[in-house]
Scaffold this motif. Structure first.
Motif, short mmCIF file in Angstrom:
data_model
loop_
_atom_site.label_atom_id
_atom_site.label_comp_id
_atom_site.label_asym_id
_atom_site.label_seq_id
_atom_site.Cartn_x
_atom_site.Cartn_y
_atom_site.Cartn_z
N TRP A 26 0.85 -1.19 0.00
CA TRP A 26 0.00 0.00 0.00
C TRP A 26 0.89 1.23 0.00
CZ3 TRP A 26 -5.25 0.23 -0.17
CH2 TRP A 26 -5.85 1.45 0.15
N GLU A 27 0.74 2.09 -1.00
CA GLU A 27 1.55 3.30 -1.07
C GLU A 27 0.77 4.55 -0.65
OE1 GLU A 27 4.65 3.21 -1.33
OE2 GLU A 27 5.15 1.42 -2.45
N ALA A 28 -0.48 4.67 -1.07
CA ALA A 28 -1.27 5.85 -0.71
C ALA A 28 -2.74 5.59 -1.01
CB ALA A 28 -0.79 7.06 -1.50
N GLY A 29 -3.57 6.38 -0.36
CA GLY A 29 -5.00 6.32 -0.64
C GLY A 29 -5.65 7.62 -0.21
N SER A 30 -6.71 7.99 -0.90
CA SER A 30 -7.47 9.18 -0.51
C SER A 30 -8.95 8.91 -0.78
CB SER A 30 -7.01 10.42 -1.28
OG SER A 30 -7.39 10.34 -2.64
N ALA A 31 -9.77 9.57 0.02
CA ALA A 31 -11.22 9.49 -0.15
C ALA A 31 -11.76 10.90 -0.06
CB ALA A 31 -11.83 8.60 0.93
N GLN A 32 -12.29 11.39 -1.17
CA GLN A 32 -12.90 12.72 -1.17
C GLN A 32 -13.88 12.82 -2.32
OE1 GLN A 32 -8.72 14.38 -2.00
NE2 GLN A 32 -10.10 16.03 -2.60
N ALA A 33 -14.88 13.62 -2.12
CA ALA A 33 -15.93 13.83 -3.12
C ALA A 33 -16.54 12.50 -3.60
CB ALA A 33 -15.40 14.65 -4.29
N GLY A 34 -16.71 11.56 -2.67
CA GLY A 34 -17.31 10.28 -3.02
C GLY A 34 -16.46 9.38 -3.88
N CYS A 35 -15.17 9.68 -3.95
CA CYS A 35 -14.25 8.94 -4.80
C CYS A 35 -13.07 8.43 -3.98
CB CYS A 35 -13.75 9.85 -5.92
SG CYS A 35 -12.53 9.08 -6.99
N ILE A 36 -12.68 7.20 -4.26
CA ILE A 36 -11.51 6.61 -3.61
C ILE A 36 -10.41 6.49 -4.66
CG2 ILE A 36 -10.55 4.50 -2.59
CD1 ILE A 36 -13.33 4.03 -1.39
N ARG A 37 -9.21 6.95 -4.31
CA ARG A 37 -8.03 6.75 -5.16
C ARG A 37 -7.03 5.95 -4.34
NH1 ARG A 37 -5.70 11.97 -7.57
NH2 ARG A 37 -4.73 10.50 -8.99
N VAL A 38 -6.48 4.91 -4.95
CA VAL A 38 -5.52 4.04 -4.28
C VAL A 38 -4.30 3.89 -5.18
CG1 VAL A 38 -5.11 1.70 -3.43
CG2 VAL A 38 -7.36 2.75 -3.13
N VAL A 39 -3.12 4.00 -4.59
CA VAL A 39 -1.87 3.72 -5.29
C VAL A 39 -1.19 2.60 -4.52
CG1 VAL A 39 0.35 4.61 -6.07
CG2 VAL A 39 -1.68 6.09 -6.16
N TYR A 40 -0.81 1.55 -5.24
CA TYR A 40 -0.25 0.37 -4.59
C TYR A 40 0.71 -0.34 -5.53
CZ TYR A 40 -3.48 -2.36 -7.45
OH TYR A 40 -4.14 -2.92 -8.51
N ARG A 41 1.35 -1.37 -5.02
CA ARG A 41 2.20 -2.27 -5.81
C ARG A 41 1.78 -3.70 -5.49
NH1 ARG A 41 7.12 0.72 -7.03
NH2 ARG A 41 7.22 2.57 -5.72
N THR A 42 1.96 -4.57 -6.47
CA THR A 42 1.64 -5.97 -6.20
C THR A 42 2.72 -6.64 -5.37
OG1 THR A 42 2.57 -6.58 -8.35
CG2 THR A 42 0.17 -6.25 -8.22
N ASP A 43 3.95 -6.13 -5.44
CA ASP A 43 5.03 -6.54 -4.55
C ASP A 43 6.03 -5.39 -4.49
OD1 ASP A 43 7.18 -6.93 -6.58
OD2 ASP A 43 5.95 -8.63 -7.20
N PRO A 90 4.47 12.16 -13.10
CA PRO A 90 4.50 12.14 -11.63
C PRO A 90 3.86 13.36 -10.99
CG PRO A 90 6.63 11.54 -12.53
CD PRO A 90 5.77 11.95 -13.69
N GLU A 91 3.91 14.51 -11.66
CA GLU A 91 3.34 15.72 -11.07
C GLU A 91 1.85 15.57 -10.81
OE1 GLU A 91 5.12 15.86 -14.09
OE2 GLU A 91 6.97 16.23 -12.99
N GLN A 92 1.16 14.80 -11.63
CA GLN A 92 -0.27 14.60 -11.44
C GLN A 92 -0.56 13.75 -10.21
OE1 GLN A 92 -1.97 13.07 -15.03
NE2 GLN A 92 -1.52 14.90 -16.20
N ASP A 93 0.40 12.99 -9.78
CA ASP A 93 0.21 12.12 -8.63
C ASP A 93 1.01 12.56 -7.41
OD1 ASP A 93 -1.41 10.24 -10.15
OD2 ASP A 93 0.44 9.79 -11.20
N ALA A 94 1.58 13.76 -7.47
CA ALA A 94 2.49 14.22 -6.42
C ALA A 94 1.82 14.27 -5.05
CB ALA A 94 3.06 15.58 -6.78
N HIS A 95 0.56 14.61 -4.99
CA HIS A 95 -0.10 14.69 -3.68
C HIS A 95 -0.36 13.31 -3.08
CE1 HIS A 95 -3.58 14.15 -6.29
NE2 HIS A 95 -4.25 13.78 -5.23
N LEU A 96 -0.41 12.27 -3.89
CA LEU A 96 -0.60 10.92 -3.36
C LEU A 96 0.72 10.21 -3.10
CD1 LEU A 96 -3.59 9.42 -5.39
CD2 LEU A 96 -3.52 9.90 -2.96
N VAL A 97 1.65 10.29 -4.05
CA VAL A 97 2.92 9.57 -3.91
C VAL A 97 4.08 10.49 -4.33
CG1 VAL A 97 2.07 7.20 -4.06
CG2 VAL A 97 2.44 8.47 -6.16
#
Length: 109
Positions: A26-43, A90-97
Protein backbone atom coordinates in the motif's frame (compact mmCIF):
# COMPACT_ATOMS: atom_id res chain seq x y z
CA UNK A 1 -27.62 3.50 8.99
CA UNK A 2 -27.14 5.21 5.59
CA UNK A 3 -23.79 6.93 5.01
CA UNK A 4 -23.47 9.69 2.43
CA UNK A 5 -20.98 8.98 -0.37
CA UNK A 6 -18.15 10.94 1.29
CA UNK A 7 -18.46 9.14 4.62
CA UNK A 8 -18.93 5.82 2.88
CA UNK A 9 -15.80 6.46 0.78
CA UNK A 10 -13.75 7.17 3.93
CA UNK A 11 -15.06 4.04 5.68
CA UNK A 12 -14.46 1.88 2.59
CA UNK A 13 -10.92 3.23 2.15
CA UNK A 14 -10.13 2.42 5.78
CA UNK A 15 -11.46 -1.13 5.35
CA UNK A 16 -9.55 -1.63 2.08
CA UNK A 17 -6.28 -0.41 3.62
CA UNK A 18 -6.64 -2.84 6.53
CA UNK A 19 -7.64 -5.76 4.29
CA UNK A 20 -4.79 -5.13 1.82
CA UNK A 21 -2.09 -5.64 4.46
CA UNK A 22 -0.02 -8.68 3.62
CA UNK A 23 -1.46 -8.97 0.08
CA UNK A 24 -0.34 -5.69 -1.48
CA UNK A 25 2.22 -2.96 -0.89
CA UNK A 26 0.00 0.00 0.00
CA UNK A 27 1.55 3.30 -1.07
CA UNK A 28 -1.27 5.85 -0.71
CA UNK A 29 -5.00 6.32 -0.64
CA UNK A 30 -7.47 9.18 -0.51
CA UNK A 31 -11.22 9.49 -0.15
CA UNK A 32 -12.90 12.72 -1.17
CA UNK A 33 -15.93 13.83 -3.12
CA UNK A 34 -17.31 10.28 -3.02
CA UNK A 35 -14.25 8.94 -4.80
CA UNK A 36 -11.51 6.61 -3.61
CA UNK A 37 -8.03 6.75 -5.16
CA UNK A 38 -5.52 4.04 -4.28
CA UNK A 39 -1.87 3.72 -5.29
CA UNK A 40 -0.25 0.37 -4.59
CA UNK A 41 2.20 -2.27 -5.81
CA UNK A 42 1.64 -5.97 -6.20
CA UNK A 43 5.03 -6.54 -4.55
CA UNK A 44 7.96 -4.40 -3.39
CA UNK A 45 9.68 -4.33 -6.81
CA UNK A 46 6.55 -3.88 -8.96
CA UNK A 47 5.56 -0.63 -10.65
CA UNK A 48 3.03 1.70 -9.06
CA UNK A 49 -0.59 1.05 -9.97
CA UNK A 50 -3.36 3.56 -9.40
CA UNK A 51 -7.07 2.85 -9.22
CA UNK A 52 -10.04 5.17 -8.84
CA UNK A 53 -13.42 4.03 -7.53
CA UNK A 54 -16.70 5.97 -7.55
CA UNK A 55 -18.40 4.97 -4.32
CA UNK A 56 -21.88 6.08 -5.42
CA UNK A 57 -21.60 3.84 -8.49
CA UNK A 58 -20.39 0.89 -6.41
CA UNK A 59 -23.20 1.49 -3.89
CA UNK A 60 -25.72 1.11 -6.72
CA UNK A 61 -24.07 -1.94 -8.28
CA UNK A 62 -23.55 -4.13 -5.22
CA UNK A 63 -25.62 -5.39 -2.35
CA UNK A 64 -24.93 -5.41 0.45
CA UNK A 65 -23.26 -2.04 0.12
CA UNK A 66 -21.76 -1.80 3.57
CA UNK A 67 -18.22 -0.42 3.92
CA UNK A 68 -16.89 -3.93 4.48
CA UNK A 69 -18.69 -5.42 1.46
CA UNK A 70 -17.63 -2.59 -0.87
CA UNK A 71 -14.08 -2.83 0.49
CA UNK A 72 -14.05 -6.49 -0.55
CA UNK A 73 -15.21 -5.55 -4.06
CA UNK A 74 -12.38 -3.02 -4.32
CA UNK A 75 -9.80 -5.40 -2.83
CA UNK A 76 -10.81 -8.05 -5.39
CA UNK A 77 -10.20 -5.47 -8.15
CA UNK A 78 -6.83 -4.51 -6.68
CA UNK A 79 -5.68 -8.12 -6.40
CA UNK A 80 -6.83 -9.10 -9.89
CA UNK A 81 -6.62 -6.09 -12.23
CA UNK A 82 -7.61 -6.69 -15.82
CA UNK A 83 -5.97 -4.04 -18.00
CA UNK A 84 -3.09 -1.58 -17.66
CA UNK A 85 -3.96 2.06 -18.03
CA UNK A 86 -1.95 5.02 -19.25
CA UNK A 87 1.01 6.28 -17.28
CA UNK A 88 0.57 9.78 -15.95
CA UNK A 89 3.32 12.27 -15.26
CA UNK A 90 4.50 12.14 -11.63
CA UNK A 91 3.34 15.72 -11.07
CA UNK A 92 -0.27 14.60 -11.44
CA UNK A 93 0.21 12.12 -8.63
CA UNK A 94 2.49 14.22 -6.42
CA UNK A 95 -0.10 14.69 -3.68
CA UNK A 96 -0.60 10.92 -3.36
CA UNK A 97 2.92 9.57 -3.91
CA UNK A 98 5.41 12.45 -3.94
CA UNK A 99 8.76 11.60 -5.50
CA UNK A 100 7.88 7.96 -6.17
CA UNK A 101 7.65 8.16 -9.95
CA UNK A 102 5.00 7.39 -12.51
CA UNK A 103 1.73 5.70 -11.68
CA UNK A 104 -0.05 3.40 -14.13
CA UNK A 105 -3.72 4.26 -13.69
CA UNK A 106 -5.86 1.26 -14.50
CA UNK A 107 -9.49 1.49 -15.66
CA UNK A 108 -12.15 1.79 -13.01
CA UNK A 109 -14.72 -0.98 -12.71
Amino acid sequence: MHLDDDRLAAAVLDSVARAARGSLVWEAGSAQAGCIRVVYRTDADAPLIGRRFDVGRLRNLFAPNTPEALAQVILDELLDPTDPGPLHDPEQDAHLVPGMGRVGWWPSP
